[in-house]
Design a protein around this motif. Structure first.
Motif, PDB file in Angstrom:
ATOM      1  N   TRP A  99       0.861  -1.183   0.000  1.00  0.00           N
ATOM      2  CA  TRP A  99       0.000   0.000   0.000  1.00  0.00           C
ATOM      3  C   TRP A  99       0.896   1.231   0.000  1.00  0.00           C
ATOM      4  O   TRP A  99       1.132   1.871   1.016  1.00  0.00           O
ATOM      5  CB  TRP A  99      -0.936  -0.013   1.203  1.00  0.00           C
ATOM      6  CG  TRP A  99      -2.084  -0.968   1.037  1.00  0.00           C
ATOM      7  CD1 TRP A  99      -2.076  -2.131   0.328  1.00  0.00           C
ATOM      8  CD2 TRP A  99      -3.388  -0.830   1.559  1.00  0.00           C
ATOM      9  NE1 TRP A  99      -3.304  -2.733   0.397  1.00  0.00           N
ATOM     10  CE2 TRP A  99      -4.132  -1.958   1.145  1.00  0.00           C
ATOM     11  CE3 TRP A  99      -4.017   0.117   2.341  1.00  0.00           C
ATOM     12  CZ2 TRP A  99      -5.465  -2.152   1.489  1.00  0.00           C
ATOM     13  CZ3 TRP A  99      -5.337  -0.074   2.700  1.00  0.00           C
ATOM     14  CH2 TRP A  99      -6.054  -1.182   2.270  1.00  0.00           C
ATOM     15  N   ILE A 144      -6.622   7.753   6.425  1.00  0.00           N
ATOM     16  CA  ILE A 144      -5.630   7.949   5.369  1.00  0.00           C
ATOM     17  C   ILE A 144      -6.272   7.404   4.099  1.00  0.00           C
ATOM     18  O   ILE A 144      -6.507   6.198   4.004  1.00  0.00           O
ATOM     19  CB  ILE A 144      -4.320   7.194   5.658  1.00  0.00           C
ATOM     20  CG1 ILE A 144      -3.750   7.577   7.023  1.00  0.00           C
ATOM     21  CG2 ILE A 144      -3.309   7.435   4.541  1.00  0.00           C
ATOM     22  CD1 ILE A 144      -2.622   6.663   7.499  1.00  0.00           C
ATOM     23  N   ARG A 145      -6.576   8.273   3.133  1.00  0.00           N
ATOM     24  CA  ARG A 145      -7.257   7.863   1.900  1.00  0.00           C
ATOM     25  C   ARG A 145      -6.286   7.847   0.727  1.00  0.00           C
ATOM     26  O   ARG A 145      -5.563   8.815   0.504  1.00  0.00           O
ATOM     27  CB  ARG A 145      -8.386   8.822   1.565  1.00  0.00           C
ATOM     28  CG  ARG A 145      -9.570   8.665   2.444  1.00  0.00           C
ATOM     29  CD  ARG A 145     -10.772   9.409   1.847  1.00  0.00           C
ATOM     30  NE  ARG A 145     -11.839   9.411   2.817  1.00  0.00           N
ATOM     31  CZ  ARG A 145     -12.405  10.495   3.289  1.00  0.00           C
ATOM     32  NH1 ARG A 145     -12.037  11.676   2.878  1.00  0.00           N
ATOM     33  NH2 ARG A 145     -13.374  10.392   4.166  1.00  0.00           N
ATOM     34  N   ASP A 146      -6.313   6.769  -0.027  1.00  0.00           N
ATOM     35  CA  ASP A 146      -5.549   6.661  -1.263  1.00  0.00           C
ATOM     36  C   ASP A 146      -6.210   7.567  -2.295  1.00  0.00           C
ATOM     37  O   ASP A 146      -7.404   7.457  -2.536  1.00  0.00           O
ATOM     38  CB  ASP A 146      -5.563   5.199  -1.733  1.00  0.00           C
ATOM     39  CG  ASP A 146      -4.709   4.942  -2.948  1.00  0.00           C
ATOM     40  OD1 ASP A 146      -4.197   5.911  -3.568  1.00  0.00           O
ATOM     41  OD2 ASP A 146      -4.536   3.757  -3.293  1.00  0.00           O
ATOM     42  N   ARG A 147      -5.433   8.455  -2.913  1.00  0.00           N
ATOM     43  CA  ARG A 147      -5.996   9.356  -3.927  1.00  0.00           C
ATOM     44  C   ARG A 147      -6.216   8.653  -5.264  1.00  0.00           C
ATOM     45  O   ARG A 147      -6.860   9.198  -6.135  1.00  0.00           O
ATOM     46  CB  ARG A 147      -5.070  10.550  -4.138  1.00  0.00           C
ATOM     47  CG  ARG A 147      -5.066  11.493  -2.973  1.00  0.00           C
ATOM     48  CD  ARG A 147      -4.247  12.714  -3.269  1.00  0.00           C
ATOM     49  NE  ARG A 147      -4.406  13.670  -2.197  1.00  0.00           N
ATOM     50  CZ  ARG A 147      -3.633  14.711  -2.017  1.00  0.00           C
ATOM     51  NH1 ARG A 147      -2.638  14.945  -2.854  1.00  0.00           N
ATOM     52  NH2 ARG A 147      -3.847  15.531  -1.019  1.00  0.00           N
ATOM     53  N   SER A 178      -8.370   2.780   2.092  1.00  0.00           N
ATOM     54  CA  SER A 178      -8.104   3.696   3.198  1.00  0.00           C
ATOM     55  C   SER A 178      -7.578   2.921   4.391  1.00  0.00           C
ATOM     56  O   SER A 178      -7.752   1.708   4.501  1.00  0.00           O
ATOM     57  CB  SER A 178      -9.370   4.462   3.593  1.00  0.00           C
ATOM     58  OG  SER A 178     -10.318   3.601   4.169  1.00  0.00           O
ATOM     59  N   SER A 235       0.529  10.769  -2.120  1.00  0.00           N
ATOM     60  CA  SER A 235      -0.478  10.058  -2.917  1.00  0.00           C
ATOM     61  C   SER A 235      -1.683   9.707  -2.049  1.00  0.00           C
ATOM     62  O   SER A 235      -2.493   8.873  -2.405  1.00  0.00           O
ATOM     63  CB  SER A 235       0.122   8.807  -3.559  1.00  0.00           C
ATOM     64  OG  SER A 235       0.680   7.981  -2.576  1.00  0.00           O
ATOM     65  N   SER A 236      -1.771  10.360  -0.892  1.00  0.00           N
ATOM     66  CA  SER A 236      -2.905  10.152   0.010  1.00  0.00           C
ATOM     67  C   SER A 236      -3.318  11.485   0.608  1.00  0.00           C
ATOM     68  O   SER A 236      -2.667  12.509   0.392  1.00  0.00           O
ATOM     69  CB  SER A 236      -2.522   9.165   1.122  1.00  0.00           C
ATOM     70  OG  SER A 236      -1.485   9.701   1.913  1.00  0.00           O
ATOM     71  N   GLU A 237      -4.391  11.436   1.365  1.00  0.00           N
ATOM     72  CA  GLU A 237      -4.823  12.576   2.160  1.00  0.00           C
ATOM     73  C   GLU A 237      -5.190  12.047   3.536  1.00  0.00           C
ATOM     74  O   GLU A 237      -5.511  10.868   3.689  1.00  0.00           O
ATOM     75  CB  GLU A 237      -6.007  13.295   1.511  1.00  0.00           C
ATOM     76  CG  GLU A 237      -7.240  12.438   1.331  1.00  0.00           C
ATOM     77  CD  GLU A 237      -8.342  13.149   0.562  1.00  0.00           C
ATOM     78  OE1 GLU A 237      -8.094  14.223  -0.015  1.00  0.00           O
ATOM     79  OE2 GLU A 237      -9.453  12.617   0.554  1.00  0.00           O
ATOM     80  N   PHE A 265       0.551   4.184  -0.963  1.00  0.00           N
ATOM     81  CA  PHE A 265       0.007   5.509  -0.630  1.00  0.00           C
ATOM     82  C   PHE A 265       0.252   5.842   0.844  1.00  0.00           C
ATOM     83  O   PHE A 265       0.065   6.984   1.269  1.00  0.00           O
ATOM     84  CB  PHE A 265      -1.488   5.600  -0.980  1.00  0.00           C
ATOM     85  CG  PHE A 265      -2.405   4.805  -0.100  1.00  0.00           C
ATOM     86  CD1 PHE A 265      -3.068   5.387   0.966  1.00  0.00           C
ATOM     87  CD2 PHE A 265      -2.621   3.450  -0.341  1.00  0.00           C
ATOM     88  CE1 PHE A 265      -3.924   4.656   1.775  1.00  0.00           C
ATOM     89  CE2 PHE A 265      -3.478   2.713   0.450  1.00  0.00           C
ATOM     90  CZ  PHE A 265      -4.128   3.311   1.515  1.00  0.00           C
ATOM     91  N   HIS A 299       4.017   7.038   8.453  1.00  0.00           N
ATOM     92  CA  HIS A 299       3.045   7.996   7.924  1.00  0.00           C
ATOM     93  C   HIS A 299       2.532   8.949   9.007  1.00  0.00           C
ATOM     94  O   HIS A 299       2.591  10.153   8.851  1.00  0.00           O
ATOM     95  CB  HIS A 299       1.878   7.232   7.296  1.00  0.00           C
ATOM     96  CG  HIS A 299       1.115   8.016   6.296  1.00  0.00           C
ATOM     97  ND1 HIS A 299       1.438   8.024   4.961  1.00  0.00           N
ATOM     98  CD2 HIS A 299       0.028   8.824   6.424  1.00  0.00           C
ATOM     99  CE1 HIS A 299       0.593   8.801   4.298  1.00  0.00           C
ATOM    100  NE2 HIS A 299      -0.275   9.291   5.174  1.00  0.00           N
TER     101      HIS A 299
END
Length: 130
Positions: A50, A113-116, A121, A81-83, A52, A57
């Motif tokens: 993963w 933590i969301r993958d863009r 997540s 690459s995440s938010e 992202f 992190h």
């Protein structure tokens, strides 16, 4: 004491809690909990592929007054690459890349933590015992 729970969620697994991981640390100055792909330094580790999620992190750090802060550590890439979204009750806030926020004392919430690039997540719930 800060208690964390983590679930890695992708596509069809949304809403599932299987495979949830847990970690905790006393609210003593200098106590640290980390979330990321590197299991050698992170108490809560995400799947290795993963990408992202950075090696390290999120970092939860207890300050001198027993208050906890969470930081989204900058990774090796200039753009993530995440938010990361922090929710506490009705309140929601995006955490800036490289930014830090104080967690509510005696409160509970979630960091997402969301993958863009896809429907994945990492959901990290927290509870700070007062």
């Amino acid at each position: 004491m800060l208690e964390l729970t983590m679930a890695s969620v992708s596509g069809a697994d949304v809403g599932a809690t299987a495979g949830m991981l847990m970690a905790d640390a006393p609210s003593e100055p200098g106590a640290v909990l980390r979330v990321g792909r590197d299991a050698s330094v992170c108490r809560l580790a995400t799947p290795d592929d993963w990408l992202f999620v950075s090696r390290v992190h999120l970092e939860f750090l207890c300050g001198p007054e027993g208050t906890w802060h969470v930081s989204w550590l900058r990774g090796s890439q200039p753009d993530p690459s995440s938010e990361v979204l922090l929710t506490v009750g009705e309140y929601a806030q995006t955490i800036a890349y490289g930014g830090s926020v104080q967690l509510p004392r005696g409160g509970a919430g979630e960091l997402i933590i969301r993958d863009r690039t896809g429907p994945r997540s990492v959901n990290v719930g927290f509870y700070h015992e007062a």
